[in-house]
Design a protein around this motif. Sequence first.
Motif, PDB file in Angstrom:
ATOM      1  N   GLU A  99      24.750  76.221  51.893  1.00 43.18           N
ATOM      2  CA  GLU A  99      25.048  77.593  52.285  1.00 43.18           C
ATOM      3  C   GLU A  99      26.052  77.651  53.434  1.00 43.18           C
ATOM      4  OE1 GLU A  99      21.265  79.163  53.190  1.00 43.18           O
ATOM      5  OE2 GLU A  99      20.669  79.475  51.118  1.00 43.18           O
ATOM      6  N   ARG A 104      25.040  86.994  49.500  1.00 46.72           N
ATOM      7  CA  ARG A 104      25.855  86.668  50.668  1.00 46.72           C
ATOM      8  C   ARG A 104      25.265  87.277  51.939  1.00 46.72           C
ATOM      9  NH1 ARG A 104      30.142  87.673  46.964  1.00 46.72           N
ATOM     10  NH2 ARG A 104      30.328  89.808  47.749  1.00 46.72           N
ATOM     11  N   LYS A 145      31.714  77.322  41.784  1.00 49.56           N
ATOM     12  CA  LYS A 145      32.272  77.028  43.095  1.00 49.56           C
ATOM     13  C   LYS A 145      33.781  76.792  43.039  1.00 49.56           C
ATOM     14  CE  LYS A 145      28.321  76.928  45.357  1.00 49.56           C
ATOM     15  NZ  LYS A 145      28.020  77.824  46.479  1.00 49.56           N
ATOM     16  N   THR A 202      29.747  80.733  53.269  1.00 49.73           N
ATOM     17  CA  THR A 202      29.557  79.678  52.289  1.00 49.73           C
ATOM     18  C   THR A 202      30.802  78.804  52.214  1.00 49.73           C
ATOM     19  OG1 THR A 202      30.375  81.050  50.479  1.00 49.73           O
ATOM     20  CG2 THR A 202      28.018  81.133  50.934  1.00 49.73           C
ATOM     21  N   ILE A 236      22.263  85.208  52.996  1.00 41.08           N
ATOM     22  CA  ILE A 236      22.686  83.956  53.631  1.00 41.08           C
ATOM     23  C   ILE A 236      23.056  84.196  55.088  1.00 41.08           C
ATOM     24  CG2 ILE A 236      24.499  82.197  53.645  1.00 41.08           C
ATOM     25  CD1 ILE A 236      24.510  82.370  50.597  1.00 41.08           C
TER      26      ILE A 236
END
Length: 795
Positions: free
Chosen positions: A14, A232, A728, A532, A235
């Motif tokens: 993260e 998001r 990713k 991230t 996180i």
Amino acid sequence: MEESKSSRDSLINEYADLRLAKKHNHASMIRMLDFPDIDEYDMCECCNLPIDAPLFPITCPLKNLSELGIGFPLYFYFTLNAMIILALAITIAAIPCMVSNLMAGHSGDWGEGSESWEIDLSIGAYGNSSSVPKWQGILHSICSLVMILNTVQLRRFLGKKTRHIDILSFSPARYAVWIRGLDKDYNRDELKTFLEDNGREDGRFAEVYDISSAYDIRSFQRAKKRYEKYQRKLIFTKAYFEKYRTHPQSSMICCKYYPSQRELKLQIEIQKQTYKAIEKNILDGLKNIGVCFVTFQKKSDAKAVAEHWDQGAFFRFFHTLCNCLYDNRLSFKGKHISLKQAPEPSDIIWENLSLNPYQRNCRRIITALATILLLAGSLTSVYFLKARQREIYKDYTNKSELNRTTLSLMEVEAFSLLVSLSILTINQLIDAFVRVLSYKEKHHTWTNFYKASSHKLVIGLSLNSAIILIIVNASSTEDLFKPYGLVNDVFFLLTATSILNPVVYFFHPIWIYTLWRRGEVKNQKDGTLGLTQSRANEIWENPPIDIIQLYPNIIVTLIVAFIFAPLFPFGLVIAFCGVFFQYWTDKYLLLRRSSRPRQLGKGLSISMQSWLPIIIFIYSVSNCYTQYIMKKDNVYFPLLFTSFVAWYFLFPWRHICKRKIKLYKLIEDDADQDYKNQVVHFYEDYVRSNPITKKTAWENWLGIIKKKKGKNEEEDMRKRISTLINGKSPVKNFAIQNYKLEEGRRSLFLKSSARDFKKPNSDLEISPMPRFSEGREFSRRSYHANPFRIHENNP
């Protein structure tokens, strides 16, 4: 090994590591990937690209840029051709006319202050005595004829290169066709049998490998975006609480709201269930839209089916109006369908496929209305500036010679500079509005978005740059050559455009914003908190080159220069300098500052070449009008030649006289080139690019690799594409590096490149095919590194 493993773990973690983000910045730049020892370089963990491989030389041959997609070499060829056109026009028409104008010496006939060097170089240097020589109009007509020959040569030259590479390329799009207009409940097996038996014009069997259906995924995408947004935020709030032991404060000023972790987890679960339910409904066939992508086993079958079914714009237009051209052979289960060569999978905007033409046309009307409003605002501002300029000049002429000052005359000319800056400012607004509104039109592919935006920009910028100047200076012939007249406006506009366009492009707002965002992350104490690794990589990845702005800059400069060339020949010299600076600015930014862009295919280049005939016609009409207002007896030959130009470009003699080439006959299929054998080399296809089917498709693809190459190869590949599967990293980066040609296919490519095709040329061809040495360079430079460098419809 341990360092590599920890780096990969931090990528998926993260929390962001700026060290990895900076490595990604170096890896994402455009580097040479064809070295034998490329695997010895350090690789980026997310995109598997070399971090410190050599950059391309700024002066590298244009063909070496083909690994970025053939569209980039085609653009630079187009720009070089623009410089050639301008150089020919300067040599044939501009220099003789400027010398003759300088020798005339009657620019003072137009009034006080008209004895400037700009007027001396224009046709106004002959004054109002109607003594303009007839040969000036003839020279401009000859220049138009040379431009026609150049246009034909350019079309054939670029067509030869694109067809040559198209035949020899390996990518999923070469095996696939795109079908629209099917019933929403169509049967895949029935469609497969129909295409296999009736797809080719010659009746031969065309084996279908797979059919990938498209769905209405707009609600699915919206739910997934909300899911990712809440993730998001969760996180960030977790990281903030771990560091400061308190919840982050919401800010009304910055529009930032942070719910509690419990609320965020609840919203994440709700959105996850929502998009999972929508995904299930889609897979159950409840949201089919009658669109699919059919992949054939052989490239020749896909090309033959596409050539047989794609009847062209003329047929589609009349079929839309009536059924007089309805052909039962081109229908499936009694319903006419549209079929053409498929774009590359990464070029497709899947959520836009379900938008119907009526909605898209309504949005196009909104774009047109917004552009018209901006043009009206530009016309109003320029009109008032010109009115004020005339008032200042009138005050200057009303003064006695003792009271007149050079400063007053400079003030008059300064307003011409203000007019130019006003036009350039409105141009920037048109650029921004067209981009945003064209994106809202929801085009099916990125290439269509680029083409639509580029054409609209050319139209809007040309109207704002040239037509508005003509309108505000059209009161009388005398106003053309006074200090506040059209000649001065054109001089300042072309000069400002030639200087400011490269400068503005070099200091692009997106580039400035990217630098600011990086500084914000590095300088703020909480800059990386909750950030991230994938987001950090995005921030440190340089913006790609602005594809939409490439062609409009060059084409608008040509339009402005040639529309005023008979009036002000020196404008061609200024335009040549502007295109020269733009060429090197674009090449420098591409090779030194841009991140590796999406593959740019030939579609945009072929579409933008259609402006060259329009420029020639405008040039001819301008020549007629200029000769008419200066001396009516000089207009007959230019008028006759303008009629010829109109007939040449409007009459479809090329479609009548040309012998159509069946490209599929030039493709020599080999058993090794069947799609079932090549699929292991493709890092994208229509099933894996579809947001709905990609999870299952990736597992199936890895299963094929395990079956063909063994378990060890499958496990190694799964590790290499782990960041690709979980989102990713974008697919384009893997399609660049992770592919090596087998010796057999490389040998086959060299033999094909050495072959000189003897088939008759299409209307896009003239130069001979590249010989063995050129083909070898293409293989070494591009195919060894990137199987997806040729994307016909991929930006």
